[in-house]
Design an enzyme around this catalytic site. Sequence first.
Site, PDB file in Angstrom:
ATOM      1  N   ASN A  70      -6.752   6.482   4.507  1.00 62.39           N
ATOM      2  CA  ASN A  70      -8.170   6.832   4.373  1.00 62.39           C
ATOM      3  C   ASN A  70      -8.450   8.325   4.474  1.00 62.39           C
ATOM      4  O   ASN A  70      -9.542   8.772   4.127  1.00 62.39           O
ATOM      5  CB  ASN A  70      -9.006   6.100   5.438  1.00 62.39           C
ATOM      6  CG  ASN A  70      -8.976   4.592   5.245  1.00 62.39           C
ATOM      7  OD1 ASN A  70      -8.265   4.084   4.386  1.00 62.39           O
ATOM      8  ND2 ASN A  70      -9.751   3.888   6.031  1.00 62.39           N
TER       9      ASN A  70
ATOM     10  N   HIS B 198       0.820  -1.217   0.000  1.00 59.81           N
ATOM     11  CA  HIS B 198       0.000   0.000   0.000  1.00 59.81           C
ATOM     12  C   HIS B 198       0.854   1.267   0.000  1.00 59.81           C
ATOM     13  O   HIS B 198       0.333   2.363  -0.220  1.00 59.81           O
ATOM     14  CB  HIS B 198      -0.902  -0.011   1.239  1.00 59.81           C
ATOM     15  CG  HIS B 198      -2.323   0.394   0.973  1.00 59.81           C
ATOM     16  ND1 HIS B 198      -2.876   0.462  -0.286  1.00 59.81           N
ATOM     17  CD2 HIS B 198      -3.332   0.764   1.831  1.00 59.81           C
ATOM     18  CE1 HIS B 198      -4.150   0.839  -0.198  1.00 59.81           C
ATOM     19  NE2 HIS B 198      -4.441   1.040   1.068  1.00 59.81           N
TER      20      HIS B 198
ATOM     21  N   ASN C 163      -9.077   3.814  -1.104  1.00 58.87           N
ATOM     22  CA  ASN C 163      -9.544   4.781  -0.106  1.00 58.87           C
ATOM     23  C   ASN C 163      -8.784   6.107  -0.151  1.00 58.87           C
ATOM     24  O   ASN C 163      -9.346   7.166   0.154  1.00 58.87           O
ATOM     25  CB  ASN C 163      -9.464   4.179   1.295  1.00 58.87           C
ATOM     26  CG  ASN C 163     -10.466   3.067   1.489  1.00 58.87           C
ATOM     27  OD1 ASN C 163     -11.540   3.074   0.888  1.00 58.87           O
ATOM     28  ND2 ASN C 163     -10.128   2.079   2.310  1.00 58.87           N
TER      29      ASN C 163
ATOM     30  N   TYR D  62      -2.669   8.729   7.457  1.00 57.23           N
ATOM     31  CA  TYR D  62      -3.155   7.392   7.101  1.00 57.23           C
ATOM     32  C   TYR D  62      -3.959   7.480   5.821  1.00 57.23           C
ATOM     33  O   TYR D  62      -4.545   8.515   5.481  1.00 57.23           O
ATOM     34  CB  TYR D  62      -3.930   6.708   8.234  1.00 57.23           C
ATOM     35  CG  TYR D  62      -3.023   6.298   9.373  1.00 57.23           C
ATOM     36  CD1 TYR D  62      -2.256   5.143   9.289  1.00 57.23           C
ATOM     37  CD2 TYR D  62      -2.888   7.103  10.513  1.00 57.23           C
ATOM     38  CE1 TYR D  62      -1.387   4.787  10.316  1.00 57.23           C
ATOM     39  CE2 TYR D  62      -2.019   6.759  11.541  1.00 57.23           C
ATOM     40  CZ  TYR D  62      -1.268   5.596  11.429  1.00 57.23           C
ATOM     41  OH  TYR D  62      -0.406   5.256  12.439  1.00 57.23           O
TER      42      TYR D  62
END
Length: 210
Positions: free
Chosen positions: A71, A20, A117, A69
Amino acid sequence: MIRLLVGLGNPGTEYEDTRHNAGFWWIDGLARGLKVSLAPDKAYHGLVARVNQAPGASGPIWLLEPMTYMNVSGKSVAALARFFKIAPEEILAVHDELDLPPGEMKFKKGGGDGGHNGLRDMRAQLGSGDFWRLRLGIGHPGHKAEVANYVLRKPPLAERQAVEDCIEKSYAAVELMLRGDMDKALAKIHAKPPRPKAPKPQPPAETPAS
Protein backbone atom coordinates in the site's frame (compact mmCIF):
# COMPACT_ATOMS: atom_id res chain seq x y z
CA MET A 1 13.64 4.08 -22.34
CA ILE A 2 13.34 2.33 -18.98
CA ARG A 3 15.83 3.23 -16.25
CA LEU A 4 14.03 1.93 -13.15
CA LEU A 5 12.42 -1.50 -12.96
CA VAL A 6 10.19 -1.99 -9.93
CA GLY A 7 8.60 -5.21 -8.71
CA LEU A 8 5.61 -4.76 -6.43
CA GLY A 9 5.03 -7.05 -3.45
CA ASN A 10 5.11 -7.39 0.32
CA PRO A 11 8.27 -7.96 2.40
CA GLY A 12 8.65 -10.94 4.72
CA THR A 13 8.86 -14.70 4.30
CA GLU A 14 5.13 -15.13 5.01
CA TYR A 15 4.32 -13.27 1.77
CA GLU A 16 7.20 -14.56 -0.35
CA ASP A 17 5.25 -17.10 -2.40
CA THR A 18 1.85 -15.38 -2.44
CA ARG A 19 0.17 -14.18 -5.64
CA HIS A 20 0.58 -10.51 -4.66
CA ASN A 21 4.37 -10.95 -4.87
CA ALA A 22 4.55 -11.79 -8.56
CA GLY A 23 6.40 -8.51 -9.14
CA PHE A 24 9.10 -9.57 -6.68
CA TRP A 25 9.43 -12.93 -8.48
CA TRP A 26 10.05 -11.01 -11.70
CA ILE A 27 12.74 -8.74 -10.25
CA ASP A 28 14.45 -11.67 -8.49
CA GLY A 29 14.72 -13.54 -11.79
CA LEU A 30 15.99 -10.51 -13.67
CA ALA A 31 18.63 -9.87 -11.01
CA ARG A 32 19.84 -13.46 -11.39
CA GLY A 33 19.99 -13.04 -15.16
CA LEU A 34 21.98 -9.81 -14.86
CA LYS A 35 24.20 -11.36 -12.17
CA VAL A 36 23.50 -8.66 -9.59
CA SER A 37 22.31 -8.83 -5.98
CA LEU A 38 19.61 -6.70 -4.40
CA ALA A 39 20.67 -5.06 -1.15
CA PRO A 40 18.73 -3.07 1.48
CA ASP A 41 18.97 0.70 1.07
CA LYS A 42 17.31 2.79 3.79
CA ALA A 43 17.35 5.92 1.62
CA TYR A 44 14.98 4.24 -0.84
CA HIS A 45 13.02 2.06 1.62
CA GLY A 46 13.68 -1.10 -0.35
CA LEU A 47 16.01 -3.67 -1.87
CA VAL A 48 18.02 -2.07 -4.65
CA ALA A 49 20.51 -3.14 -7.30
CA ARG A 50 22.37 -0.80 -9.64
CA VAL A 51 23.33 -2.32 -12.99
CA ASN A 52 25.99 -0.37 -14.82
CA GLN A 53 26.18 -2.28 -18.10
CA ALA A 54 22.81 -3.87 -18.78
CA PRO A 55 22.33 -5.00 -22.41
CA GLY A 56 20.58 -2.23 -24.36
CA ALA A 57 20.94 0.45 -21.68
CA SER A 58 22.84 3.65 -22.42
CA GLY A 59 23.63 4.21 -18.73
CA PRO A 60 23.03 2.66 -15.32
CA ILE A 61 19.63 1.14 -14.49
CA TRP A 62 18.10 0.28 -11.13
CA LEU A 63 16.13 -2.73 -9.92
CA LEU A 64 13.88 -2.08 -6.92
CA GLU A 65 11.69 -4.08 -4.56
CA PRO A 66 9.95 -1.71 -2.11
CA MET A 67 10.06 -2.95 1.48
CA THR A 68 7.26 -0.59 2.55
CA TYR A 69 4.38 -3.07 2.07
CA MET A 70 2.24 -2.90 -1.03
CA ASN A 71 0.00 0.00 0.00
CA VAL A 72 2.98 2.35 0.40
CA SER A 73 5.04 1.20 -2.62
CA GLY A 74 5.18 4.73 -4.02
CA LYS A 75 7.21 5.99 -1.07
CA SER A 76 10.11 3.78 -2.14
CA VAL A 77 9.72 4.32 -5.90
CA ALA A 78 9.44 8.11 -5.65
CA ALA A 79 12.46 8.40 -3.34
CA LEU A 80 14.75 6.63 -5.82
CA ALA A 81 13.21 8.26 -8.89
CA ARG A 82 13.58 11.77 -7.44
CA PHE A 83 17.19 11.26 -6.39
CA PHE A 84 18.33 9.95 -9.78
CA LYS A 85 15.99 12.26 -11.76
CA ILE A 86 14.07 9.37 -13.35
CA ALA A 87 10.84 10.46 -15.04
CA PRO A 88 7.61 8.41 -14.63
CA GLU A 89 7.77 7.31 -18.28
CA GLU A 90 11.23 5.82 -17.55
CA ILE A 91 9.80 3.53 -14.87
CA LEU A 92 8.44 -0.01 -15.30
CA ALA A 93 6.18 -1.41 -12.56
CA VAL A 94 5.73 -5.18 -12.62
CA HIS A 95 2.70 -6.41 -10.69
CA ASP A 96 0.08 -9.11 -10.25
CA GLU A 97 -3.12 -8.68 -12.27
CA LEU A 98 -6.49 -10.10 -11.20
CA ASP A 99 -8.14 -9.45 -14.56
CA LEU A 100 -5.81 -11.78 -16.46
CA PRO A 101 -5.64 -15.56 -16.01
CA PRO A 102 -2.36 -17.19 -14.96
CA GLY A 103 -0.25 -17.62 -18.07
CA GLU A 104 -1.20 -14.27 -19.63
CA MET A 105 0.45 -10.86 -19.34
CA LYS A 106 0.04 -7.37 -20.76
CA PHE A 107 2.41 -4.46 -21.24
CA LYS A 108 1.11 -0.89 -21.34
CA LYS A 109 1.93 2.70 -20.50
CA GLY A 110 -0.22 4.70 -18.12
CA GLY A 111 -3.84 4.05 -17.22
CA GLY A 112 -5.68 3.65 -13.94
CA ASP A 113 -4.75 1.47 -11.01
CA GLY A 114 -7.57 -1.09 -11.42
CA GLY A 115 -7.94 -1.31 -7.66
CA HIS A 116 -4.26 -2.27 -7.22
CA ASN A 117 -3.03 -0.48 -4.09
CA GLY A 118 0.62 -0.57 -5.13
CA LEU A 119 -0.12 1.19 -8.43
CA ARG A 120 -2.41 3.65 -6.69
CA ASP A 121 0.33 4.72 -4.27
CA MET A 122 2.93 4.94 -7.03
CA ARG A 123 0.62 7.24 -8.97
CA ALA A 124 0.02 9.40 -5.89
CA GLN A 125 3.69 9.64 -4.86
CA LEU A 126 5.03 10.25 -8.37
CA GLY A 127 2.27 12.72 -9.18
CA SER A 128 1.69 10.87 -12.46
CA GLY A 129 0.37 7.58 -13.76
CA ASP A 130 2.50 7.76 -16.91
CA PHE A 131 4.78 4.90 -15.92
CA TRP A 132 4.88 1.58 -17.79
CA ARG A 133 3.23 -1.52 -16.35
CA LEU A 134 3.86 -5.21 -16.93
CA ARG A 135 0.74 -6.98 -15.69
CA LEU A 136 1.25 -10.63 -14.74
CA GLY A 137 -2.04 -12.55 -14.66
CA ILE A 138 -2.92 -14.36 -11.43
CA GLY A 139 -6.65 -14.92 -12.10
CA HIS A 140 -9.65 -13.77 -10.07
CA PRO A 141 -11.39 -15.63 -7.20
CA GLY A 142 -14.79 -14.77 -8.70
CA HIS A 143 -16.10 -12.59 -5.88
CA LYS A 144 -14.82 -9.14 -4.92
CA ALA A 145 -15.08 -9.92 -1.20
CA GLU A 146 -12.57 -12.78 -1.62
CA VAL A 147 -9.88 -10.76 -3.42
CA ALA A 148 -7.88 -9.70 -0.33
CA ASN A 149 -7.46 -13.27 0.88
CA TYR A 150 -6.90 -14.61 -2.62
CA VAL A 151 -3.93 -12.38 -3.47
CA LEU A 152 -2.28 -13.16 -0.12
CA ARG A 153 -2.43 -16.93 -0.65
CA LYS A 154 0.04 -19.16 -2.47
CA PRO A 155 -1.19 -20.28 -5.89
CA PRO A 156 -1.37 -23.99 -6.76
CA LEU A 157 1.78 -25.31 -8.42
CA ALA A 158 0.28 -25.29 -11.95
CA GLU A 159 -0.74 -21.61 -11.58
CA ARG A 160 2.65 -20.64 -10.20
CA GLN A 161 4.31 -22.37 -13.14
CA ALA A 162 2.09 -20.50 -15.59
CA VAL A 163 3.12 -17.18 -14.03
CA GLU A 164 6.78 -18.21 -14.06
CA ASP A 165 6.52 -19.14 -17.75
CA CYS A 166 5.17 -15.62 -18.48
CA ILE A 167 7.97 -14.07 -16.46
CA GLU A 168 10.59 -16.04 -18.38
CA LYS A 169 9.06 -15.06 -21.73
CA SER A 170 8.95 -11.37 -20.79
CA TYR A 171 12.71 -11.18 -20.19
CA ALA A 172 13.23 -11.33 -23.97
CA ALA A 173 11.73 -7.81 -24.13
CA VAL A 174 13.86 -6.22 -21.40
CA GLU A 175 16.74 -5.21 -23.67
CA LEU A 176 14.23 -3.53 -26.01
CA MET A 177 12.72 -1.61 -23.07
CA LEU A 178 16.14 -0.43 -21.92
CA ARG A 179 16.96 0.69 -25.46
CA GLY A 180 13.67 2.58 -25.72
CA ASP A 181 12.13 0.37 -28.44
CA MET A 182 8.81 0.21 -26.60
CA ASP A 183 6.73 -0.79 -29.64
CA LYS A 184 9.02 -3.74 -30.29
CA ALA A 185 8.96 -4.67 -26.59
CA LEU A 186 5.17 -4.57 -26.64
CA ALA A 187 5.04 -6.77 -29.74
CA LYS A 188 7.47 -9.24 -28.18
CA ILE A 189 5.46 -9.55 -24.96
CA HIS A 190 2.09 -9.82 -26.70
CA ALA A 191 3.27 -12.21 -29.43
CA LYS A 192 1.20 -15.37 -29.56
CA PRO A 193 3.00 -18.69 -29.92
CA PRO A 194 2.90 -19.95 -33.51
CA ARG A 195 0.04 -22.31 -34.25
CA PRO A 196 1.14 -25.89 -34.78
CA LYS A 197 1.08 -26.83 -38.44
CA ALA A 198 -1.53 -29.34 -39.50
CA PRO A 199 0.00 -32.73 -40.24
CA LYS A 200 0.42 -33.48 -43.92
CA PRO A 201 -2.11 -36.02 -45.20
CA GLN A 202 -0.58 -39.43 -45.57
CA PRO A 203 -0.96 -41.19 -48.91
CA PRO A 204 -3.31 -44.18 -48.67
CA ALA A 205 -1.53 -47.42 -48.00
CA GLU A 206 -1.29 -49.63 -51.05
CA THR A 207 -3.26 -52.82 -50.77
CA PRO A 208 -1.36 -55.90 -51.83
CA ALA A 209 -2.56 -57.44 -55.05
CA SER A 210 -4.60 -60.57 -54.43
